[in-house]
Design an enzyme around this catalytic site. Structure first.
Site, PDB file in Angstrom:
ATOM      1  N   PHE A 155      10.604  58.307 -15.667  1.00  0.00           N
ATOM      2  CA  PHE A 155      11.064  59.200 -16.735  1.00  0.00           C
ATOM      3  C   PHE A 155      12.582  59.050 -16.874  1.00  0.00           C
ATOM      4  O   PHE A 155      13.338  60.016 -16.755  1.00  0.00           O
ATOM      5  CB  PHE A 155      10.686  60.649 -16.428  1.00  0.00           C
ATOM      6  CG  PHE A 155       9.197  60.875 -16.325  1.00  0.00           C
ATOM      7  CD1 PHE A 155       8.423  61.006 -17.462  1.00  0.00           C
ATOM      8  CD2 PHE A 155       8.574  60.936 -15.086  1.00  0.00           C
ATOM      9  CE1 PHE A 155       7.047  61.200 -17.367  1.00  0.00           C
ATOM     10  CE2 PHE A 155       7.206  61.128 -14.985  1.00  0.00           C
ATOM     11  CZ  PHE A 155       6.443  61.270 -16.125  1.00  0.00           C
ATOM     12  N   LEU A 156      13.008  57.817 -17.094  1.00  0.00           N
ATOM     13  CA  LEU A 156      14.433  57.504 -17.143  1.00  0.00           C
ATOM     14  C   LEU A 156      14.894  57.336 -18.587  1.00  0.00           C
ATOM     15  O   LEU A 156      14.239  56.662 -19.380  1.00  0.00           O
ATOM     16  CB  LEU A 156      14.720  56.206 -16.374  1.00  0.00           C
ATOM     17  CG  LEU A 156      14.200  56.131 -14.941  1.00  0.00           C
ATOM     18  CD1 LEU A 156      14.488  54.754 -14.355  1.00  0.00           C
ATOM     19  CD2 LEU A 156      14.835  57.222 -14.082  1.00  0.00           C
ATOM     20  N   GLU A 158      17.522  55.614 -21.031  1.00  0.00           N
ATOM     21  CA  GLU A 158      18.529  54.558 -21.068  1.00  0.00           C
ATOM     22  C   GLU A 158      19.891  55.195 -21.344  1.00  0.00           C
ATOM     23  O   GLU A 158      20.025  56.064 -22.191  1.00  0.00           O
ATOM     24  CB  GLU A 158      18.201  53.541 -22.160  1.00  0.00           C
ATOM     25  CG  GLU A 158      17.043  52.635 -21.801  1.00  0.00           C
ATOM     26  CD  GLU A 158      16.854  51.528 -22.817  1.00  0.00           C
ATOM     27  OE1 GLU A 158      17.875  51.003 -23.320  1.00  0.00           O
ATOM     28  OE2 GLU A 158      15.700  51.196 -23.108  1.00  0.00           O
ATOM     29  N   ASN A 214       6.333  60.999 -23.656  1.00  0.00           N
ATOM     30  CA  ASN A 214       7.062  60.283 -24.699  1.00  0.00           C
ATOM     31  C   ASN A 214       6.523  60.593 -26.090  1.00  0.00           C
ATOM     32  O   ASN A 214       7.283  60.697 -27.060  1.00  0.00           O
ATOM     33  CB  ASN A 214       7.031  58.777 -24.442  1.00  0.00           C
ATOM     34  CG  ASN A 214       8.066  58.356 -23.415  1.00  0.00           C
ATOM     35  OD1 ASN A 214       8.883  59.160 -22.979  1.00  0.00           O
ATOM     36  ND2 ASN A 214       8.031  57.095 -23.024  1.00  0.00           N
ATOM     37  N   PHE A 255      15.728  67.498 -28.175  1.00  0.00           N
ATOM     38  CA  PHE A 255      15.068  66.598 -29.117  1.00  0.00           C
ATOM     39  C   PHE A 255      14.754  67.276 -30.451  1.00  0.00           C
ATOM     40  O   PHE A 255      13.726  67.024 -31.063  1.00  0.00           O
ATOM     41  CB  PHE A 255      13.784  66.020 -28.497  1.00  0.00           C
ATOM     42  CG  PHE A 255      14.066  64.931 -27.498  1.00  0.00           C
ATOM     43  CD1 PHE A 255      14.008  63.602 -27.841  1.00  0.00           C
ATOM     44  CD2 PHE A 255      14.425  65.257 -26.197  1.00  0.00           C
ATOM     45  CE1 PHE A 255      14.283  62.604 -26.926  1.00  0.00           C
ATOM     46  CE2 PHE A 255      14.713  64.271 -25.261  1.00  0.00           C
ATOM     47  CZ  PHE A 255      14.641  62.933 -25.634  1.00  0.00           C
ATOM     48  N   TYR A 257      17.269  67.185 -32.869  1.00  0.00           N
ATOM     49  CA  TYR A 257      18.325  66.686 -33.747  1.00  0.00           C
ATOM     50  C   TYR A 257      17.738  65.742 -34.792  1.00  0.00           C
ATOM     51  O   TYR A 257      17.136  64.725 -34.457  1.00  0.00           O
ATOM     52  CB  TYR A 257      19.396  65.964 -32.930  1.00  0.00           C
ATOM     53  CG  TYR A 257      20.216  66.895 -32.066  1.00  0.00           C
ATOM     54  CD1 TYR A 257      21.397  67.447 -32.545  1.00  0.00           C
ATOM     55  CD2 TYR A 257      19.786  67.239 -30.786  1.00  0.00           C
ATOM     56  CE1 TYR A 257      22.149  68.312 -31.758  1.00  0.00           C
ATOM     57  CE2 TYR A 257      20.534  68.110 -29.986  1.00  0.00           C
ATOM     58  CZ  TYR A 257      21.712  68.639 -30.488  1.00  0.00           C
ATOM     59  OH  TYR A 257      22.450  69.496 -29.711  1.00  0.00           O
ATOM     60  N   GLY A 263      14.179  54.745 -31.872  1.00  0.00           N
ATOM     61  CA  GLY A 263      13.892  53.345 -31.575  1.00  0.00           C
ATOM     62  C   GLY A 263      13.835  53.152 -30.081  1.00  0.00           C
ATOM     63  O   GLY A 263      13.485  54.063 -29.330  1.00  0.00           O
ATOM     64  N   CYS A 266      10.828  52.408 -25.516  1.00  0.00           N
ATOM     65  CA  CYS A 266       9.778  53.321 -25.030  1.00  0.00           C
ATOM     66  C   CYS A 266       9.015  54.025 -26.147  1.00  0.00           C
ATOM     67  O   CYS A 266       7.810  53.830 -26.289  1.00  0.00           O
ATOM     68  CB  CYS A 266      10.402  54.358 -24.089  1.00  0.00           C
ATOM     69  SG  CYS A 266      11.050  53.651 -22.567  1.00  0.00           S
ATOM     70  N   LYS A 327      20.566  53.840 -29.461  1.00  0.00           N
ATOM     71  CA  LYS A 327      21.133  55.108 -29.017  1.00  0.00           C
ATOM     72  C   LYS A 327      22.439  54.802 -28.289  1.00  0.00           C
ATOM     73  O   LYS A 327      22.709  53.636 -27.961  1.00  0.00           O
ATOM     74  CB  LYS A 327      20.162  55.855 -28.092  1.00  0.00           C
ATOM     75  CG  LYS A 327      19.830  55.091 -26.825  1.00  0.00           C
ATOM     76  CD  LYS A 327      18.897  55.866 -25.909  1.00  0.00           C
ATOM     77  CE  LYS A 327      19.631  56.939 -25.139  1.00  0.00           C
ATOM     78  NZ  LYS A 327      18.775  57.559 -24.091  1.00  0.00           N
TER      79      LYS A 327
END
Length: 445
Positions: A155-156, A158, A214, A255, A257, A263, A266, A327
């Site tokens: 559950f990382l 980037e 996700n 989440f 926004y 993109g 994941c 991102k």
């Protein structure tokens, strides 16, 4: 503990480095000799803030090493993490060839008890296939070596992967072997000294948990993006709506926004894979299909705004583009909105000068010698000769620009903002035309 990690991408290298940071003896395997060469020379083959320091510190301490030798990696670790890629097939399903190849290598070479851990994001039922692959290889050589298969999804995020691994909000372990569970508890004990974060469940539930997480986050993003389009039509401000609904503890602030689409490696892949998994089971995930469709449409919103202002034919028009990565804090261009925006602008005859703090090299790899795309060495340099500024990625260095300089440099004083970085009233006060996502309020009031 002795740990082997198969794969040195975002998941594998972060996993290996962070486990070594806690005193474990970690060997990372990759079949790409170029990646291993870079690592052995002190470099990092991916961009992940803070990872270089963790890797260097643990290599120096002798707790972290790298190899292309499969037999060496299998012999090294009692715990064998599989952290290879699972790219989408044409039908949207996850491609498991690399996962199963790693499993077969373990079965072919192991001589004592191993815990085989699926760290890659994989569909429900993959652990069964991994177990079959290992068992098949053991049977071929008549070995009675014991093993267990565990699902331990990552559950990382980037750009924040090291911190996420070192300070996890949950650690999901799917297993039915008590010895494997004890080993996984021991491995993760240093990461949860304050309170228990390890959640043990059956393997299939653990596999589904990753996709479900996700898919939920992607759903929140697409929901807010659809509301943003409605807000524009009705003269409402989606940022004020976000604050209003986010204050409800049942909804929360994360989440929510609105922007120009998600993109990365994941969300798009995992949404597709979960839709395909459900379809294989005879179930249609209507909500997730709508999430995917809404996101595809959202990636075109910036182009629609440009066309509305400058016309369908953009021959002779030149745009400054801030942000290329999907991102901030990464150079990852997979499924990035910028790729869609650039392709659409080129199709209409426009040219672009782009700036991104870290993703320009990756963009050059993708677009090659595209003559309509140039790169700038600073945000302000990208503005030179541009008709308008288009913002695609919310890098921190874009948050407080010199609006007077932007106005003086652009041919037409226009900012088209895909990430809602600015207060519309401040931009309007600087004499700039500001078109953001879902900010349909009348700034003259």
């Amino acid at each position: 503990m002795k740990v082997s990690v198969v794969g040195t991408g975002y998941v594998g290298l972060v996993t290996g480095a962070c486990l070594a940071e806690m005193g474990n003896d970690v060997l990372c395997l990759d079949v790409d000799p170029n990646k291993i060469r870079i690592l052995e020379e002190g470099g990092i083959p991916i961009h992940e803030p803070g990872l270089d320091l963790v890797v260097a510190r643990n290599v120096k301490a002798g707790r972290l090493s790298f190899t292309t030798d499969v037999a060496k990696a299998v012999a090294h670790g009692t715990i064998q993490f599989i952290a290879v890629g699972t790219p989408p097939d044409e039908d949207g399903s996850a491609d498991l060839q690399y996962v199963l190849a790693a499993a077969r290598n373990i079965g072919r070479l192991m001589t004592d008890y191993k815990v085989v851990v699926d760290k890659s994001t994989v569909p429900v039922g993959t652990a069964d296939k991994v177990r079959e692959a290992v068992a098949d290889e053991l049977a071929k050589r008549g070995s009675d070596a014991k093993f267990a298969v565990v699902s331990n999804p990552e559950f990382l995020k980037e750009g924040a992967a090291v911190d996420d691994f070192m300070r996890p909000d949950r650690i999901v372990v799917g297993a039915d072997d008590e010895q494997a569970i004890l080993l996984m508890r021991a491995l993760y004990a240093p990461f949860q000294r304050n309170h228990e974060r390890l959640v043990v469940m059956d393997v299939r539930s653990a596999e589904l948990t990753k996709y479900a997480a996700n898919a939920m986050l992607a759903t929140r993003i697409s929901f807010m993006n659809e509301l943003a389009l409605l807000a524009e039509k009705m003269g409402a401000d989606i940022e004020q709506v976000r604050v209003g609904i986010g204050s409800d503890p049942r909804i929360g602030t994360h989440f929510l926004y609105a922007g120009c689409g998600y993109g990365g490696s994941c969300f798009p892949k995992d949404v597709k894979a979960l839709i395909k998994t459900a379809s294989d089971e005879g179930q249609e995930l209507k909500v997730l299909k709508a999430v995917e469709a809404a996101n595809d449409r959202q990636k075109l919103v910036l182009v629609d705004k440009i066309v509305k202002r400058f016309g369908e034919d953009l021959q002779g028009k030149h745009f400054a583009l801030w942000g290329l990565a999907f991102k901030p804090n990464t150079d990852d261009m997979r499924e990035a909105t910028s790729r869609v925006v650039l392709a659409e602008l080129f199709k209409r005859g426009a040219t672009v000068t782009a700036y991104d703090p870290v993703a320009m090299t990756e963009t050059q790899r993708i677009f090659g010698d595209e003559p309509r795309l140039k790169y700038a060495d600073s945000p302000n340099a990208a503005l030179e000769g541009a008709d308008a500024l288009v913002i695609v990625t919310e890098w921190k260095e874009f948050r407080s620009p010199d609006f007077d300089r932007i106005k003086a440099t652009l041919k037409t004083p226009t900012i088209i903002d895909g990430r809602n970085l600015y207060d519309p009233r401040l931009v309007a006060a600087a004499g700039l035309d500001y078109d953001a996502i879902g900010r349909g309020l009348n700034v003259a009031k």
